[in-house]
Design an enzyme around this catalytic site. Structure first.
Site, PDB file in Angstrom:
ATOM      1  N   GLU A   1       1.268  -0.388  -5.174  1.00 46.46           N
ATOM      2  CA  GLU A   1       0.340   0.704  -5.442  1.00 46.46           C
ATOM      3  C   GLU A   1       1.192   1.971  -5.489  1.00 46.46           C
ATOM      4  O   GLU A   1       1.534   2.540  -4.455  1.00 46.46           O
ATOM      5  CB  GLU A   1      -0.723   0.817  -4.350  1.00 46.46           C
ATOM      6  CG  GLU A   1      -1.752   1.883  -4.684  1.00 46.46           C
ATOM      7  CD  GLU A   1      -2.333   2.596  -3.473  1.00 46.46           C
ATOM      8  OE1 GLU A   1      -3.359   3.270  -3.621  1.00 46.46           O
ATOM      9  OE2 GLU A   1      -1.742   2.488  -2.384  1.00 46.46           O
TER      10      GLU A   1
ATOM     11  N   ASP B   1       0.816  -1.205   0.000  1.00 48.57           N
ATOM     12  CA  ASP B   1       0.000   0.000   0.000  1.00 48.57           C
ATOM     13  C   ASP B   1       0.857   1.265   0.000  1.00 48.57           C
ATOM     14  O   ASP B   1       1.921   1.319   0.611  1.00 48.57           O
ATOM     15  CB  ASP B   1      -0.888  -0.017   1.249  1.00 48.57           C
ATOM     16  CG  ASP B   1      -1.738   1.231   1.377  1.00 48.57           C
ATOM     17  OD1 ASP B   1      -2.561   1.468   0.478  1.00 48.57           O
ATOM     18  OD2 ASP B   1      -1.582   1.960   2.374  1.00 48.57           O
TER      19      ASP B   1
END
Length: 735
Positions: free
Chosen positions: A466, A413
């Site tokens: 990401e 993330d």
């Protein structure tokens, strides 16, 4: 120990302020041949005896040194150390138990050395709470890193949460503390009571290495350990390497376990991991996805964070059951042929007082300077990646999930926030690196090392970044200067194409190249095309509600867009609910609207996703060259007047090609000719306007034969009927 020194030490012990409790408590001897002395601190005790474990007889009764439970006895007839227990008389009962202070250190010297240099990649096997037996006595070995603490005690169900009872042993200058607690057992709750360097008592801290935690809103860690599990996924493990390869069909169903479905008959409570295995896995298999990606299931205190503010990085959330239940879920996925990816959050952590912030009274896990250690956007703390013990904690965690839970990869993330020191900061709010630049060199080194370890130690596992900027070579090997990820989310493709799709079709001609721009850089990385949870929250609305037009056009637009996505180069990711066009914006607080599947248009989208996944996996041209420019050619990318896009996909030079035609206007087009490189029959494998998907049934009767009419610079061409707001996928069959 002389009387005055003993009394001072006893007072410090009773106040939980003594920095070296093992020098005071337990069995001691001033020299060889000297009498044995035993000291114990048991608050509330009225009398205390030392019991010889071998005979069960009392070796002597200890006398109180302080009124509040500190006892000592000199055994003048004993000059050899022996195993002993304590028999304690309380006002209402008498108890007998082993003394924690008769046991030696928990951590070995090699552990201390490796932890100190930050190379103990299986630190989770040593730090935290581990059930074990010593000298035949069952108990739990506790170990913690808190280098600046003045004292550390373990508190829990086994000592009435009294921080005076079990102060831990400081292991020299290593910053490590340990203790063996006899008869502590799995299932009991615990925390660490830490006194900072200034003598201030911190809020009780959860164990950073806890393998299980209490159900929120409670915050204690739970003794669990690493018991063996009988995995039944050998068939999956044997072929896993092929499932994550760049040439493989990778189609990911992104899931938030707490809101995929609830149990309304039980007060709308969460489904357990076992219930999810029974319901979610068959559903995803039927839809044809290859992987499930879980929004963070690492333990977190606040439901509304969706798991992105984790405190228990080593604990699967107790919202759905036990660690064994989660292992069974993963095992069931593997037996069904599904890979499992974890959304992993190594970039930041929340400020909850029981968490890692100011862990030992200092900025231990986080940077002290808020310009480096505080995320303004999320009100979270940022790991100090320059501290080797912190890197070791995170690197070990990445390997822990792949090792202990056999997960098949990590989606990392917020990588962009880790790469840039000035991420979301104004001038003057950040500190440049040693070369004056904005790159976070320590975080970059961490990400590279993490990827090297994952790919080196777990063949077939994947890492996915990401990363929303143009940082180069995110998904290229570290030995070539890349970050080493296997894949990167293509955020640019997602933003551009969704922006195009939200335009009224009459205006799309002016935004035509939002759909083509991604191909300019498509093969610079190994891309995943993400239609993730981020696109259906915070007022953005659902995918179906982004689509323009009346009811029929909304669904036709979405079906055409899905067809474009699955035919476009890149691995696929779709967030739950999008597969049946959920209308409302997603919320973590309630189940998906499963009743919509009873409505034909929603069921049609669901069936389309199932067929797109099947076709994506079945046709090599649609997946084998997802990351290779040799497998893609535009046939016509500039027909902005008609808002039509045509391209072909191929896997090799065998002549097996797939032709894709997308018409993004509500106007059907007759006799629309496109050039193709080879003669043959072009079979209409999928038409998003088919009646079974809710479309109008406009098409080409299932097959079109190439004509020897040159078009678009190619020797043959196909005269097609283009359905309105639809995507056609045609496969060439040789005559």
């Amino acid at each position: 120990m002389e009387e005055r020194a003993l009394r001072d030490a006893a007072i410090a012990i009773a106040r939980a302020e003594h920095g070296d409790p093992f020098a005071v408590l337990g069995m001691h001897q001033s020299g060889p041949g000297q009498p044995i002395e035993v000291r114990a601190f048991v608050p509330g005790a009225e009398r205390l005896w030392v019991i010889d474990s071998a005979t069960g007889d009392a070796a002597g009764e200890a006398q109180p040194v302080l009124a509040d439970g500190f006892f000592a006895v000199t055994l003048t007839d004993r000059t050899q150390r022996f195993r002993y227990r304590l028999r304690v008389q309380f006002p209402l009962a008498t108890e007998e138990f082993d003394d924690a202070y008769r046991f030696g250190p928990v951590l070995g010297e090699l552990d201390i050395h490796l932890l100190g240099e930050g190379t103990h990649l299986r630190a989770f096997e040593r730090l935290g709470a581990h059930p074990r037996a010593i000298d035949g006595v069952p108990g739990v070995a506790f170990a913690l890193w808190a280098p600046n603490a003045r004292t550390v005690s373990v508190v829990g169900d086994f000592n009435n949460w009294d921080g005076r009872r079990l102060p831990m042993r400081r292991r020299g200058v290593s910053g490590l503390w340990d203790i063996f607690v006899p008869h502590a057992a799995p299932g009991q709750r615990y925390k660490f009571e830490v006194r900072g360097p200034d003598g201030h008592l911190m809020p009780a801290k959860a164990d950073p290495y806890a393998f299980q935690a209490e159900m929120r809103p409670h915050t204690a860690s739970v003794i669990h350990g690493l018991p063996p599990y009988d995995w039944q996924d050998s068939a999956w493990r044997e072929r896993r390497v092929q499932t994550s390869d760049r040439n493989a069909a990778v189609s990911i169903y992104e899931v938030h376990l707490g809101s995929w479905a609830r149990a309304p008959e039980e007060g709308d409570c969460f489904l357990t991991y076992r219930e999810l295995a029974e319901r979610l896995i068959p559903y995803v298999v039927d839809l044809g996805f290859t992987h499930i990606e879980l929004l963070p299931i690492t333990e977190h205190p606040f439901d509304g964070s969706w798991g992105y503010q984790p405190i228990g990085l080593y604990a699967p959330t107790s919202r759905h059951g036990t660690p064994e239940d989660f292992k069974e879920f993963v095992d069931s996925c593997h037996q069904a042929g599904l890979g499992v990816l974890l959304d992993w959050v190594p970039g930041h952590f929340p400020t909850d007082p029981h968490g890692l912030g100011l862990f030992d009274g200092t900025h231990l896990y986080e940077h002290a300077d808020p310009r480096q250690g505080f995320h303004q956007d999320w009100n979270t703390l940022i790991y100090n990646f320059g501290r080797r013990e912190v890197q070791n904690f995170l690197l070990g965690n990445a390997l822990f999930w792949l090792d202990q839970y056999r997960l098949d990869g990590l989606r990392v993330d917020a990588v962009a926030s880790m790469l840039y020191l000035d991420y979301s900061r104004k001038e003057g709010e950040w500190i440049p690196n040693e070369f004056g630049g904005r790159e976070n060199l320590e975080s970059i080194a961490f990400l590279k090392r993490m990827n090297e370890l994952v790919y080196g130690e777990h063949p077939g596992a994947m890492t996915v970044a990401e990363e929303s900027t143009s940082w180069p070579m995110v998904s290229r090997p570290t030995y070539l200067g890349g970050l080493g990820f296997g894949y990167k989310w293509n955020m640019g493709w997602m933003h551009d194409t969704l922006s195009y799709m939200q335009c009224d079709p009459i205006h799309r001609r002016y935004h035509h190249h939002q759909m083509t721009f991604g191909l300019i850089y498509q093969f610079s990385e190994n891309f995943v095309l993400p239609l993730s949870h981020d696109e259906v929250v915070h007022g953005k609305g659902s995918l179906i509600e982004k689509m323009p037009g009346d009811e029929w056009q909304k669904f036709a637009n979405l079906r055409a867009y899905y067809g474009f996505m699955f035919a476009h180069p890149g691995k696929k990711l779709l967030f739950m609910g999008a597969e049946f066009a959920q209308r409302r914006e997603w919320t973590e607080a309630q189940s998906l609207d499963w009743h919509l599947l009873d409505q034909p248009l929603h069921r049609g989208v669901h069936d389309l996703i199932r067929d797109l996944n099947r076709l994506y996996r079945e046709l090599a041209p649609l997946h084998r060259t997802d990351c290779d420019s040799s497998g893609f050619e535009w046939i016509e990318s500039n027909d902005s007047e008609n808002s039509v896009f045509t391209f072909l996909r191929k896997a090799d030079d065998s002549g097996h090609i797939v032709v894709v035609v997308c018409n993004f206007t509500p106007v059907p087009r007759q006799g629309y000719r496109i050039g193709v490189p080879l003669p043959g029959r072009y079979v209409e494998r999928l038409n998003t306007d088919a009646p079974e998907y809710g479309g109008g049934g406009v098409g080409n009767g299932g097959v079109v034969v190439a004509e020897p009419t040159s078009w678009h610079g190619r020797t043959h061409s196909l005269p097609l009927t283009l359905p309105p707001l639809a995507t056609l996928i045609l496969e060439r069959w040789e005559e």
